[in-house]
Write an enzyme that holds these catalytic residues in place. Structure first.
Site: not given
Ligand code: SAH
Ligand code: SF4
Length: 365
Positions: A110, A114, A169, A201, A223-225, A300
């Protein structure tokens, strides 16, 4: 050889017409491929021999290859799939009492970086084709049908009842291929899933969300966060392009078309970063006009992530604050931990990653 998984009904009809076969055979072929999971043309018993021969000489059903196939003690099953060039993607099946959810990938890696996401840390290699996306469903269906400990499930019902695009992705940066495969998932001749049972998502690409709501409005998770732009700029860098005000308006516009009357907000719980009760209150203000549910995701961990997961107690208190404000909030159960199949732990491997660049060109801006 042409990969038939790349074709929807219309395209398959055109394809077989080229060889002089009747258009109605396309539906027959789709039934064999998707409803019976058959990839040997000679075993498609009610298909005319001449049509079988054309297919054998010109076409194939090609899915990504299986590198690893892990079954977790909680029934979660994870596949590491090879999509060529030593690149790996992941597909995860999560069985629950009343449903079976397949989590699929849309890209190799990706580009959005993030900071708490292991996929983001690996960089980007390429988009998956529509056939590679649908191929994950086809393959999982085939393997799950043969899995012994699912025998107690009623196989009249589909083993895979729900699909979530939450694997590797950012689906909205691979817009055309993702929409093509979503349309196939919904098509009765293919998987016939309802729009409510397919969730995409996104990290919040507002212009593509606006397009999706017209082209193929499946259920949406955002994905707000973070509750404010300062923090979200840091955690989810695409926020600099689409700040929260725009994202929230985009969500409101999406709801008009969505198959459910709410948006799911995902919120990863990062200790001392975004998990304070003040931040929960700030969040409530931010989303006050949006019909929504929250899904809190325990972070995670992965090597050198630099983050820790919030304490259980903190996550519960955060949840309570949201619930007290009338927002339905769930805490995501961590599944498949023993096989690293939890969110953001997806260990798909990205080789030959393209040089990272802050300047990313998106389709459909
Ligand atoms: N790219 C898209 C979909 C894939 S990620 C997105 O970002 O929404 C799916 C979800 O897992 C997203 O909400 C993402 O922020 C979350 N995610 C990514 N890394 C993570 C981690 N290490 N622990 C928990 N959730 C995580
Ligand atoms: Fe890509 Fe989703 Fe991971 Fe952000 S959380 S890097 S958009 S896969």
């Amino acid at each position: 050889m042409d990969n038939l998984l790349e074709y929807n009904l219309e395209e398959l009809t055109e394809y077989i017409k080229k060889f002089g076969h009747k258009p109605y055979r396309a539906k027959q072929l789709l039934r064999w491929i998707y409803h019976f999971n058959e990839d040997h043309f000679e075993l498609m018993t009610d298909v005319a021999k001449s049509f079988q021969d054309t297919l054998k000489n010109n076409a194939k059903i090609v899915t990504p290859e299986i590198n690893f196939d892990h079954l977790s003690s909680d029934g979660t099953r994870k596949w590491l799939l090879d999509v060529g060039g030593k690149n790996g993607i992941e597909t995860v099946f999560i069985p629950e009492e009343d449903r079976g959810t397949l989590c699929i990938s849309s890209q190799v890696g990706c580009a959005l970086e993030c900071t708490f996401c292991s996929t983001g840390r690996q960089g980007f290699n390429r988009n998956l084709t529509s056939g590679e996306i649908i191929g994950q469903l086809w393959l999982a269906n085939k393997l799950l049908r043969n899995q012994e400990n699912y025998n107690h499930l009623d196989l009249q019902k589909r083993v895979i009842s729900n699909v979530v695009m939450m694997g590797m992705g950012e689906p909205l940066t691979n817009y055309d291929n993702v929409v093509h495969s979503l349309e196939m998932m919904l098509d009765d001749h293919v998987y016939g899933l309802s729009r409510r049972k397919v969730t995409l998502s996104t990290s919040g690409l507002v212009s593509a969300m606006d397009k999706l709501k017209k082209d193929c409005p499946v259920a949406l998770a955002v994905s707000l966060h973070a509750p404010n732009d300062n923090l979200r700029d840091e955690l989810v860098p695409i926020n600099k392009k689409y700040p929260l005000k725009e994202l929230i308006s985009g969500c409101l516009r999406y709801i008009e078309f969505a198959p459910r009357d709410f948006i799911t907000f995902e919120y990863v719980m990062l200790k001392n970063v975004n998990d304070s009760l003040d931040q929960a209150k700030e969040l409530i203000k931010l989303v006050k006009n949006v019909p929504c549910k929250f899904n809190l995701i325990p972070f995670n961990s992965f090597p050198n992530s630099g983050y820790e997961c919030s304490d259980k107690n903190m996550i519960n208190r955060f949840k309570e604050v949201l619930m007290d404000a009338g927002i339905i909030t769930t805490i995501r159960k961590t599944r498949g931990e023993d096989i690293d199949a939890a969110c953001g732990q997806l260990a798909g491997k990205v080789q030959d990653k393209k040089r990272r660049s802050r300047k990313i060109t998106f389709v459909h801006q």
